[in-house]
Design a protein around this motif. Structure first.
Motif, PDB file in Angstrom:
ATOM      1  N   HIS A  32       4.210   6.279 -12.544  1.00 40.25           N
ATOM      2  CA  HIS A  32       3.877   5.244 -11.558  1.00 40.25           C
ATOM      3  C   HIS A  32       4.971   4.197 -11.400  1.00 40.25           C
ATOM      4  N   ARG A  33       6.177   4.544 -11.787  1.00 39.57           N
ATOM      5  CA  ARG A  33       7.334   3.672 -11.569  1.00 39.57           C
ATOM      6  C   ARG A  33       8.332   4.463 -10.736  1.00 39.57           C
TER       7      ARG A  33
ATOM      8  N   VAL B 259       8.640  15.485   3.981  1.00 37.77           N
ATOM      9  CA  VAL B 259       8.445  14.062   3.680  1.00 37.77           C
ATOM     10  C   VAL B 259       8.297  13.897   2.173  1.00 37.77           C
ATOM     11  N   ALA B 260       9.045  12.948   1.599  1.00 40.21           N
ATOM     12  CA  ALA B 260       8.940  12.659   0.170  1.00 40.21           C
ATOM     13  C   ALA B 260       7.835  11.638  -0.068  1.00 40.21           C
ATOM     14  N   TYR B 261       7.040  11.860  -1.116  1.00 45.07           N
ATOM     15  CA  TYR B 261       5.964  10.944  -1.486  1.00 45.07           C
ATOM     16  C   TYR B 261       6.290  10.339  -2.850  1.00 45.07           C
ATOM     17  N   VAL B 262       6.371   9.018  -2.899  1.00 46.09           N
ATOM     18  CA  VAL B 262       6.813   8.309  -4.105  1.00 46.09           C
ATOM     19  C   VAL B 262       5.747   7.310  -4.538  1.00 46.09           C
ATOM     20  N   ASP B 263       5.413   7.359  -5.824  1.00 47.09           N
ATOM     21  CA  ASP B 263       4.389   6.511  -6.426  1.00 47.09           C
ATOM     22  C   ASP B 263       5.056   5.389  -7.206  1.00 47.09           C
ATOM     23  N   ASP B 264       4.939   4.152  -6.693  1.00 43.07           N
ATOM     24  CA  ASP B 264       5.375   2.980  -7.442  1.00 43.07           C
ATOM     25  C   ASP B 264       4.202   2.015  -7.560  1.00 43.07           C
ATOM     26  N   SER B 265       3.094   2.533  -8.074  1.00 45.81           N
ATOM     27  CA  SER B 265       1.902   1.707  -8.240  1.00 45.81           C
ATOM     28  C   SER B 265       2.159   0.527  -9.164  1.00 45.81           C
ATOM     29  N   LYS B 266       3.172   0.637 -10.033  1.00 48.94           N
ATOM     30  CA  LYS B 266       3.510  -0.459 -10.945  1.00 48.94           C
ATOM     31  C   LYS B 266       4.077  -1.670 -10.195  1.00 48.94           C
ATOM     32  N   ALA B 267       4.441  -1.504  -8.927  1.00 41.94           N
ATOM     33  CA  ALA B 267       4.950  -2.624  -8.124  1.00 41.94           C
ATOM     34  C   ALA B 267       3.778  -3.518  -7.741  1.00 41.94           C
ATOM     35  N   THR B 268       3.346  -4.345  -8.681  1.00 44.36           N
ATOM     36  CA  THR B 268       2.139  -5.151  -8.497  1.00 44.36           C
ATOM     37  C   THR B 268       2.433  -6.550  -7.975  1.00 44.36           C
TER      38      THR B 268
ATOM     39  N   ASN C 213      -6.900  -0.213 -13.025  1.00 39.22           N
ATOM     40  CA  ASN C 213      -5.546  -0.695 -13.285  1.00 39.22           C
ATOM     41  C   ASN C 213      -4.581   0.043 -12.373  1.00 39.22           C
ATOM     42  N   TYR C 214      -3.297  -0.304 -12.473  1.00 38.66           N
ATOM     43  CA  TYR C 214      -2.309   0.333 -11.598  1.00 38.66           C
ATOM     44  C   TYR C 214      -2.142   1.810 -11.920  1.00 38.66           C
ATOM     45  N   ASN C 215      -2.416   2.216 -13.171  1.00 38.13           N
ATOM     46  CA  ASN C 215      -2.323   3.636 -13.515  1.00 38.13           C
ATOM     47  C   ASN C 215      -3.330   4.455 -12.716  1.00 38.13           C
ATOM     48  N   LYS C 216      -4.574   3.973 -12.657  1.00 43.30           N
ATOM     49  CA  LYS C 216      -5.603   4.699 -11.910  1.00 43.30           C
ATOM     50  C   LYS C 216      -5.273   4.736 -10.413  1.00 43.30           C
ATOM     51  N   ARG C 217      -4.696   3.653  -9.912  1.00 42.83           N
ATOM     52  CA  ARG C 217      -4.285   3.640  -8.508  1.00 42.83           C
ATOM     53  C   ARG C 217      -3.208   4.685  -8.265  1.00 42.83           C
ATOM     54  N   GLY C 218      -2.226   4.746  -9.168  1.00 42.78           N
ATOM     55  CA  GLY C 218      -1.169   5.736  -9.025  1.00 42.78           C
ATOM     56  C   GLY C 218      -1.686   7.160  -9.113  1.00 42.78           C
ATOM     57  N   GLU C 219      -2.640   7.375 -10.023  1.00 41.98           N
ATOM     58  CA  GLU C 219      -3.222   8.714 -10.147  1.00 41.98           C
ATOM     59  C   GLU C 219      -3.969   9.111  -8.877  1.00 41.98           C
ATOM     60  N   ALA C 220      -4.657   8.162  -8.265  1.00 43.29           N
ATOM     61  CA  ALA C 220      -5.376   8.450  -7.013  1.00 43.29           C
ATOM     62  C   ALA C 220      -4.397   8.827  -5.915  1.00 43.29           C
ATOM     63  N   PHE C 221      -3.268   8.114  -5.847  1.00 38.94           N
ATOM     64  CA  PHE C 221      -2.238   8.444  -4.864  1.00 38.94           C
ATOM     65  C   PHE C 221      -1.680   9.837  -5.110  1.00 38.94           C
ATOM     66  N   ALA C 222      -1.326  10.134  -6.362  1.00 40.59           N
ATOM     67  CA  ALA C 222      -0.750  11.442  -6.686  1.00 40.59           C
ATOM     68  C   ALA C 222      -1.740  12.564  -6.392  1.00 40.59           C
ATOM     69  N   ASP C 223      -3.012  12.346  -6.719  1.00 38.82           N
ATOM     70  CA  ASP C 223      -4.025  13.366  -6.435  1.00 38.82           C
ATOM     71  C   ASP C 223      -4.135  13.614  -4.937  1.00 38.82           C
ATOM     72  N   ALA C 224      -4.104  12.536  -4.152  1.00 36.50           N
ATOM     73  CA  ALA C 224      -4.217  12.690  -2.708  1.00 36.50           C
ATOM     74  C   ALA C 224      -3.008  13.430  -2.141  1.00 36.50           C
ATOM     75  N   VAL C 225      -1.821  13.136  -2.676  1.00 40.02           N
ATOM     76  CA  VAL C 225      -0.603  13.823  -2.202  1.00 40.02           C
ATOM     77  C   VAL C 225      -0.655  15.299  -2.563  1.00 40.02           C
ATOM     78  N   ARG C 226      -1.071  15.604  -3.766  1.00 41.45           N
ATOM     79  CA  ARG C 226      -1.141  17.020  -4.198  1.00 41.45           C
ATOM     80  C   ARG C 226      -2.175  17.784  -3.385  1.00 41.45           C
ATOM     81  N   ALA C 227      -3.279  17.106  -3.041  1.00 42.42           N
ATOM     82  CA  ALA C 227      -4.287  17.754  -2.196  1.00 42.42           C
ATOM     83  C   ALA C 227      -3.706  18.060  -0.824  1.00 42.42           C
ATOM     84  N   ARG C 228      -2.907  17.140  -0.309  1.00 41.59           N
ATOM     85  CA  ARG C 228      -2.274  17.371   0.991  1.00 41.59           C
ATOM     86  C   ARG C 228      -1.267  18.510   0.909  1.00 41.59           C
ATOM     87  N   ALA C 229      -0.507  18.558  -0.216  1.00 38.01           N
ATOM     88  CA  ALA C 229       0.462  19.638  -0.399  1.00 38.01           C
ATOM     89  C   ALA C 229      -0.244  20.986  -0.439  1.00 38.01           C
TER      90      ALA C 229
END
Length: 475
Positions: free
Chosen positions: A328-329, A339-348, A455-471
């Motif tokens: 998440h960094r 399209v590249a998908y990048v997770d920076d959920s730590k950017a709080t 927390n930001y970890n769970k937010r990042g995981e939700a983003f990654a899961d959504a991207v993988r589902a789209r892939a």
């Protein structure tokens, strides 16, 4: 302090949790009479209290403001605000207040072992990454080390446990520094300064002053960010040991007593025989993972601290090559339809998001959450030309939407009027609709996550899961 100094000493530990529980156990083991006070009285707190009470430690739940009788010292969790009534009562009674970092500092070498020097890092953003880079470099040099502080090994365990270390890489927050008046590091770095945690500190001036404590008493090097004059100002104000040097890092060509970048090479003009005329190659930009500008700055700060400790150039290179960033960094999740998908959920906060946005172009930006009192005009002004579109979500998204309307009115904005966790999947779908091949969909929220996620970890995981589902849908 020796073990004998603690026998029968009445110590109050303020707060259960990741710092309070280890502090209570260590102090009890040293023979202190320990009472733990805690604001909360929930099921988790009661379970933690039961474990401590079974060891002979007194715990008072739901009463974190009253000073226990006979208290000679308070050891507080770093998050407890200075204005709490407990600390006012302590001041009136002449009782000192330490944080867990201060306690760890005082416990070094109590068993007769030579205490390991501390290489310390603070800053608004980048602390964890820099400390982990530093530990990787120190390990590559063959040194026994650990990343400690807010991460990795407990700082108290590192100084009070059986394991011995040659040097410690220490991450310190502004909270921890506030409660650590005696800390004197071998060398220390302030990576950057931007408004954050002002509700705790009361003002930017107080926040900056607490960050600056990290330089007090430095022995060899005070490392500062040449692009952030406030960090150099803190070096000038610090009372350091004679001979301690100011060492800058820059993404440009370094001057004498600086580390920087020349033609894609990280170079050192600080720890060389003739810094006026010589520079030492340390590593290539490509050795930094990922090679985003702010992460290169982190690598230079880590390298400066390692070089201050005498680490050879080859170990800097090898340590940076071996380093893998935490999740998440600015983490690349996947490429979908070009399209590249990048997770920076730590950017709080806005400062972290600004650094992340500067690393990509063009961008579809996913942002929003809890603003923590931040404003977004400066952030939007700086990144407007990079934006293909923006998807907003979270409780305070209107603040970002209004800043976009003022400073980037031509940028398409999707405003998701929902704060449930399922909103992330919709955000990724909308971002994919706005993006074109070659773009980056960047989730750098510039806000905290607790309105929607634990927390930001769970937010990042939700983003990654959504991207993988789209892939998977696109495959």
């Amino acid at each position: 302090m020796s073990n004998a100094d603690w026998q029968g000493k009445h110590v109050t530990v303020a707060g259960l949790g990741v710092s309070g529980i280890p502090a209570a156990r260590v102090l009890h083991g040293l023979g202190a009479v320990v009472t733990v006070v805690n604001d909360g009285d929930d099921e988790r707190s009661r379970a933690q209290a039961a474990e401590l009470e079974a060891q002979g430690i007194t715990v008072r739940l739901g009463d974190g403001d009253t000073l226990p009788e006979s208290t000679e010292l308070i050891v507080t969790a770093p998050g407890w605000k200075p204005g709490k009534p407990l600390f006012a009562a302590a001041a009136e009674a002449g009782v000192p207040v330490w944080g867990d970092v201060e306690l760890a500092w005082r416990l070094r070498g109590r068993d007769g072992r030579e205490p390991a020097p501390w290489l310390a890092v603070t800053g608004t953003n980048g602390k964890t990454t820099t400390v982990r880079m530093l530990a990787s470099i120190l390990e590559a040099a063959g040194l026994r080390t650990a990343a400690v502080g807010n991460i990795g090994v407990s700082l108290l365990d590192a100084v009070a446990g059986e394991q011995t270390y040659d040097v410690l890489a220490v991450e310190l927050s502004s909270y921890q520094l506030h409660w650590a008046p005696s800390l004197r590091a071998h060398s220390a770095a302030v990576l950057n300064l931007a408004p954050d945690h002002l509700d705790w500190h009361g003002s930017m001036e107080a926040y900056t002053a607490d960050k600056g404590r990290i330089y007090e008493g430095n022995q060899v090097a005070c490392v500062y960010n040449a692009a952030d004059p406030a960090t150099e100002d803190l070096v000038r104000e610090a009372d350091v040991e004679e001979g301690c040097r100011a060492i800058g890092f820059t993404l440009g060509t370094p001057g004498p007593s600086q580390l920087g970048v020349v033609d894609g090479i990280l170079v050192d003009r600080a720890f060389v025989a003739n810094r006026q005329k010589q520079a030492q190659e340390l590593a290539e930009v490509a050795d930094v993972n990922p090679p985003a500008p702010h992460n290169i700055a982190n690598a230079l700060a880590a390298a400066a601290l390692a070089r201050a400790f005498g680490v050879e150039p080859a170990a800097v290179r090898d340590g940076l090559r071996a380093f893998r960033p935490d999740p998440h960094r600015i983490e690349h999740v996947a490429d979908v339809d070009g399209v590249a998908y990048v997770d920076d959920s730590k950017a709080t906060n806005t400062h972290a998001a600004e650094a992340s946005l500067a690393a990509y172009d063009p961008i579809v930006w996913i942002a929003g959450g809890l603003a923590k009192g931040a404003t977004f005009d400066e952030l939007v002004t700086g990144c407007a030309k990079r934006l293909r579109g923006v998807v907003l979500m979270g409780a305070d998204r209107a603040l970002i939407r209004e800043a976009l309307a003022r400073h980037a009115p031509e940028v398409p904005v999707v405003d998701l009027d929902r704060t449930d966790t399922g909103a992330m999947s919709e955000a990724v779908r909308e971002a994919a609709r706005l993006a074109r091949p070659g773009d980056t969909v960047l989730m750098a929220p510039a806000c905290a996550s607790m309105d929607m996620f634990v927390n930001y970890n769970k937010r990042g995981e939700a983003f990654a899961d959504a991207v993988r589902a789209r892939a998977a849908e696109s495959a």
